[in-house]
Design a protein around this motif. Structure first.
Motif, PDB file in Angstrom:
ATOM      1  N   ARG A 370       0.317   7.532  -2.538  1.00  0.00           N
ATOM      2  CA  ARG A 370      -0.245   8.724  -3.573  1.00  0.00           C
ATOM      3  C   ARG A 370      -0.027   8.564  -4.831  1.00  0.00           C
ATOM      4  NH1 ARG A 370      -1.297  14.723  -2.035  1.00  0.00           N
ATOM      5  NH2 ARG A 370       1.494  14.259  -1.666  1.00  0.00           N
ATOM      6  N   GLU A 371       1.752   8.980  -4.156  1.00  0.00           N
ATOM      7  CA  GLU A 371       3.103   9.314  -5.622  1.00  0.00           C
ATOM      8  C   GLU A 371       2.848   8.181  -6.958  1.00  0.00           C
ATOM      9  OE1 GLU A 371       7.393   9.613  -6.244  1.00  0.00           O
ATOM     10  OE2 GLU A 371       6.510  10.260  -4.200  1.00  0.00           O
ATOM     11  N   GLU A 372       2.190   7.064  -6.616  1.00  0.00           N
ATOM     12  CA  GLU A 372       2.658   6.141  -6.937  1.00  0.00           C
ATOM     13  C   GLU A 372       1.230   5.549  -7.595  1.00  0.00           C
ATOM     14  OE1 GLU A 372       5.378   4.091  -8.021  1.00  0.00           O
ATOM     15  OE2 GLU A 372       6.648   4.838  -6.414  1.00  0.00           O
ATOM     16  N   THR A 373       0.834   6.074  -7.043  1.00  0.00           N
ATOM     17  CA  THR A 373      -0.938   5.889  -8.114  1.00  0.00           C
ATOM     18  C   THR A 373      -0.919   7.255  -9.176  1.00  0.00           C
ATOM     19  OG1 THR A 373      -1.938   4.903  -5.769  1.00  0.00           O
ATOM     20  CG2 THR A 373      -3.559   6.123  -7.136  1.00  0.00           C
ATOM     21  N   THR A 383       1.022  -0.819  -4.714  1.00  0.00           N
ATOM     22  CA  THR A 383       1.624  -0.430  -2.665  1.00  0.00           C
ATOM     23  C   THR A 383       2.716  -1.983  -3.187  1.00  0.00           C
ATOM     24  OG1 THR A 383      -1.042  -1.310  -2.191  1.00  0.00           O
ATOM     25  CG2 THR A 383       0.813  -2.664  -1.227  1.00  0.00           C
ATOM     26  N   ALA A 384       2.673  -2.309  -3.670  1.00  0.00           N
ATOM     27  CA  ALA A 384       3.833  -3.198  -4.140  1.00  0.00           C
ATOM     28  C   ALA A 384       5.769  -1.966  -4.204  1.00  0.00           C
ATOM     29  CB  ALA A 384       4.023  -4.212  -4.763  1.00  0.00           C
ATOM     30  N   LEU A 385       5.295  -1.513  -4.691  1.00  0.00           N
ATOM     31  CA  LEU A 385       5.963   0.139  -5.318  1.00  0.00           C
ATOM     32  C   LEU A 385       6.345   0.884  -3.662  1.00  0.00           C
ATOM     33  CD1 LEU A 385       5.790   1.046  -9.187  1.00  0.00           C
ATOM     34  CD2 LEU A 385       7.455  -0.446  -8.426  1.00  0.00           C
ATOM     35  N   GLU A 467       3.307  -3.987 -14.329  1.00  0.00           N
ATOM     36  CA  GLU A 467       3.422  -4.894 -12.508  1.00  0.00           C
ATOM     37  C   GLU A 467       4.983  -4.125 -12.466  1.00  0.00           C
ATOM     38  OE1 GLU A 467       3.192  -7.397 -11.847  1.00  0.00           O
ATOM     39  OE2 GLU A 467       1.281  -7.307 -13.510  1.00  0.00           O
ATOM     40  N   PRO A 468       4.462  -4.050 -11.159  1.00  0.00           N
ATOM     41  CA  PRO A 468       5.994  -3.653 -10.758  1.00  0.00           C
ATOM     42  C   PRO A 468       7.539  -4.123 -10.800  1.00  0.00           C
ATOM     43  CG  PRO A 468       4.621  -4.842  -8.806  1.00  0.00           C
ATOM     44  CD  PRO A 468       4.031  -5.300 -10.167  1.00  0.00           C
ATOM     45  N   ALA A 469       8.537  -2.848 -10.917  1.00  0.00           N
ATOM     46  CA  ALA A 469       9.591  -3.552 -11.351  1.00  0.00           C
ATOM     47  C   ALA A 469       9.826  -4.796 -10.233  1.00  0.00           C
ATOM     48  CB  ALA A 469      10.238  -2.270 -11.410  1.00  0.00           C
TER      49      ALA A 469
END
Length: 472
Positions: A370-373, A383-385, A467-469
């Motif tokens: 939720r935080e990343e969203t 999801t990846a992060l 893109e995820p880091a």
């Protein structure tokens, strides 16, 4: 109580420390990193603690006094560790700064080619595959649940077969019905104020002998006033077996009650009768405690996530984990080890430790998703992060807690071995299958609908599909 304190305490401290290390690697000062760690991880930890406390407090609805007593005590322990994790630990970390990691310096750099970053990218690319494999795998393991057989034989657990007590039991069972090791008592009581006649005593004893499941009926011992008679009844089954308990419930008790002469009442006592009452109480708990706890946990998850969708599949994942754990334990001990059954109270222990403690990992993962969203990332990059940053925390906490309970397997006692295996297996499944693959992949598939009715907007200046880091 001690196990819960150490288990919960370790989890919550790790949740704070891993987030603190992450913020240090992001360039924040130790003081700022401490504040951010508590602010970001605090809500997840508080929600996880709330869920666990509710699960424990639900035990006050149990029919068994031992669970009604232990439930509030465990809930208080969780509350104490919650306060310590959000106050004492950050205070100590703030005072020590980076010296808290001494002598290691690995906190200064992100590991190269981090395995959880690779796992996160893999799940983000193919969420349907990982959701299907993990979900079907848990269901497959859960099939073993249908073979669950409860055993009430607590006295001989872990005692070597060469011990004198065990040798005596085997010798006794060679010449007498299995029930001779622990006979059942049937009391006949005259309720009208009169005494039991000789014909009533003889007739009732004859009737008891004809009840299915009864092997031998001894002459009754009559009280001085002649109002109570005690018949010693030997069952045809092992008194501590599930077969004996079922026989007592379906045949011996009804038969004893029906055969009582007019003006009398029959009561069936003894160890097997106690086990039958315990089984009825435990079945009541399954029907009352579990649903009540699930309903309140669902409400807490909904309030934490501000979502009406995500809490439902989180509860499904918890149920799958429970079934897979019980099924695996059945396959290992009843199938491979050839044991007659599992200790009757095992599902309750699994509820206390696997469902309550294992839910921590699910909450930590969904909170990070939720935080990343909210940061503006699209579902799959989020999801990846989330897996990249939260995966190590869950893996470390799950490994420590599962390893702690696994040590019980070496206790030399079959009950301890069953409980140790079941709890360690359940925590491992909760950490490494449910929280690591099932929950993130289902959330990625659900997309922004997972947070409905809340609408997650991309943050200002944030790309919709970043893109995820990648760690170099």
């Amino acid at each position: 109580l001690i196990v819960v304190l150490f288990g919960i305490g370790t989890d919550y401290i790790l949740f704070v420390m891993f987030r603190y290390r992450e913020r240090l690697r992001g360039g924040e000062s130790p003081k700022d990193a401490t504040v951010t760690a508590v602010a970001r991880a605090g809500e997840a930890i508080a929600s996880a603690a709330g869920v666990v406390m509710v699960a424990f407090l639900a035990l006050v609805l149990s029919s068994l006094s031992v669970f009604r007593a232990i439930g509030p005590a465990l809930a208080i322990a969780v509350g104490v560790m919650l306060v310590a994790a959000l106050t004492l630990v950050p205070a100590v970390v703030s005072l020590l700064g980076t010296r808290v990691f001494w002598p290691s310096r690995s906190w200064q750099r992100e590991p190269e080619a981090a395995r959880f970053a690779r796992i996160g990218r893999a799940v983000a690319r193919r969420p349907a595959l990982y959701a299907a494999v993990s979900g079907v795998g848990l269901l497959a393991l859960g099939i073993g649940t249908f073979g669950f057989k409860a055993t009430f034989d607590l006295s001989s657990a872990g005692i070597p077969k060469t011990a004198e007590s065990q040798t005596a039991l085997v010798t006794l069972e060679k010449g007498l019905p299995p029930g001779a090791t622990d006979p059942t008592d049937v009391l006949l009581h005259a309720v009208g104020g009169g005494s039991l006649s000789s014909s009533e005593l003889t007739g009732y004893g004859r009737a008891l002998s004809g009840v299915p499941g009864v092997g031998v009926v001894s002459p009754p011992h009559v009280s001085r006033d002649g109002t109570v008679a005690d018949y010693t009844v030997v069952l045809t089954k092992d008194p501590a077996s599930t077969a004996a308990v079922n026989l007592l419930k379906t045949s011996v008790r009804p038969g004893a009650h029906a055969a009582a002469p007019a003006g009398t009442v029959a009561l069936v006592g003894g160890t097997t009768s106690v086990y039958a009452d315990i089984q009825r109480a435990v079945n009541h708990d399954y029907a009352v405690v579990f649903p009540a706890a699930a309903l309140v946990i669902l409400l807490i998850l909904g309030l934490m996530l501000r979502s009406a969708v995500a809490p439902w599949y989180l509860m499904v994942s918890v149920g799958l984990g429970f079934l897979a754990t019980l099924g695996t334990t059945v396959l290992v001990f009843q199938g491979l080890a050839g044991q007659s059954g599992l200790v009757f109270i095992l599902p309750v222990y699994m509820y206390v430790f696997v469902v309550a403690l294992g839910t921590d990992y699910n909450i930590l993962m969904i909170a990070r998703l939720r935080e990343e969203t909210k940061e503006g990332y699209a579902p799959r990059p989020a999801t990846a992060l989330a897996l990249q940053h939260t995966g190590p925390t869950i893996a470390a906490a799950g490994l420590i807690l599962a390893g702690t309970f696994a040590s019980l397997i070496l206790g030399g006692n079959s009950i301890l071995a069953q409980v140790g295996f079941a709890v360690s297996c359940g925590i491992a499944l909760a950490a490494f299958v449910v929280a690591m693959f099932f929950t993130p992949s289902v959330t990625a598939l659900a997309g922004r609908q997972a947070w409905w009715p809340r609408h997650m907007e991309a943050a200002s200046g944030r790309l919709a599909e970043p893109e995820p880091a990648r760690v170099s």
